[in-house]
Scaffold this motif. Structure first.
Motif, short mmCIF file in Angstrom:
data_model
loop_
_atom_site.label_atom_id
_atom_site.label_comp_id
_atom_site.label_asym_id
_atom_site.label_seq_id
_atom_site.Cartn_x
_atom_site.Cartn_y
_atom_site.Cartn_z
N GLU A 269 -2.35 -0.85 -1.25
CA GLU A 269 -1.03 -1.42 -1.09
C GLU A 269 -1.15 -2.69 -0.24
N PRO A 270 -0.44 -3.77 -0.60
CA PRO A 270 -0.55 -5.01 0.16
C PRO A 270 -0.29 -4.84 1.65
N LYS A 271 0.69 -4.04 2.00
CA LYS A 271 0.99 -3.84 3.43
C LYS A 271 -0.15 -3.13 4.13
N GLU A 272 -0.77 -2.17 3.45
CA GLU A 272 -1.91 -1.46 4.04
C GLU A 272 -3.12 -2.38 4.18
N LEU A 273 -3.36 -3.21 3.18
CA LEU A 273 -4.45 -4.16 3.26
C LEU A 273 -4.25 -5.14 4.41
N LEU A 274 -3.03 -5.61 4.56
CA LEU A 274 -2.73 -6.53 5.64
C LEU A 274 -2.90 -5.86 6.99
N LYS A 275 -2.43 -4.63 7.12
CA LYS A 275 -2.61 -3.90 8.38
C LYS A 275 -4.09 -3.70 8.69
N THR A 276 -4.90 -3.45 7.66
CA THR A 276 -6.33 -3.30 7.86
C THR A 276 -6.95 -4.60 8.36
N LEU A 277 -6.54 -5.72 7.76
CA LEU A 277 -7.04 -7.02 8.23
C LEU A 277 -6.70 -7.24 9.70
N LEU A 278 -5.47 -6.95 10.05
CA LEU A 278 -5.00 -7.20 11.41
C LEU A 278 -5.59 -6.23 12.42
N ASN A 279 -5.62 -4.95 12.08
CA ASN A 279 -6.01 -3.93 13.05
C ASN A 279 -7.50 -3.64 13.06
N ASP A 280 -8.08 -3.40 11.90
CA ASP A 280 -9.48 -2.99 11.84
C ASP A 280 -10.44 -4.17 11.93
N TYR A 281 -10.10 -5.26 11.23
CA TYR A 281 -10.98 -6.42 11.20
C TYR A 281 -10.60 -7.48 12.24
N LYS A 282 -9.53 -7.20 12.99
CA LYS A 282 -9.10 -8.05 14.10
C LYS A 282 -8.81 -9.49 13.70
N MET A 283 -8.35 -9.70 12.47
CA MET A 283 -7.93 -11.02 12.06
C MET A 283 -6.60 -11.30 12.72
N LEU A 284 -6.45 -12.47 13.26
CA LEU A 284 -5.23 -12.82 13.98
C LEU A 284 -4.12 -13.22 13.02
N ALA A 285 -2.91 -12.82 13.35
CA ALA A 285 -1.75 -13.22 12.56
C ALA A 285 -1.62 -14.74 12.58
N ALA A 286 -2.01 -15.36 13.70
CA ALA A 286 -1.96 -16.82 13.80
C ALA A 286 -2.88 -17.47 12.77
N SER A 287 -4.05 -16.87 12.55
CA SER A 287 -4.98 -17.40 11.55
C SER A 287 -4.41 -17.25 10.14
N LEU A 288 -3.86 -16.08 9.85
CA LEU A 288 -3.24 -15.88 8.54
C LEU A 288 -2.07 -16.84 8.34
#
Length: 62
Positions: free
Chosen positions: A5-24
């Motif tokens: 699910e797109p929301k789950e993928l995004l949460k994984t990017l933000l939480n597990d892979y520590k990608m910053l929302a500012a970068s996105l």
């Protein structure tokens, strides 16, 4: 396994892979608040276009 699910993928990017929302935000042109809201399950009702939304979903899927 990561959800599809797109929301789950995004949460994984933000939480597990520590990608910053500012970068996105810089990559997609979508505000951090909208990105974080979408990741937290809120419906996006802002002035972003369908194309921007699809770009964010595609990026999360990568």
């Amino acid at each position: 396994m990561i959800g599809h699910e797109p929301k789950e993928l995004l949460k994984t990017l933000l939480n597990d892979y520590k990608m910053l929302a500012a970068s996105l935000s810089k990559i997609t042109g979508i505000s951090e608040q909208v990105i974080l809201g979408f990741a937290n399950g809120h419906n996006i009702q802002s002035p972003i276009t369908q194309t921007e939304m699809m770009d964010l979903i595609d990026l999360a899927g990568l």
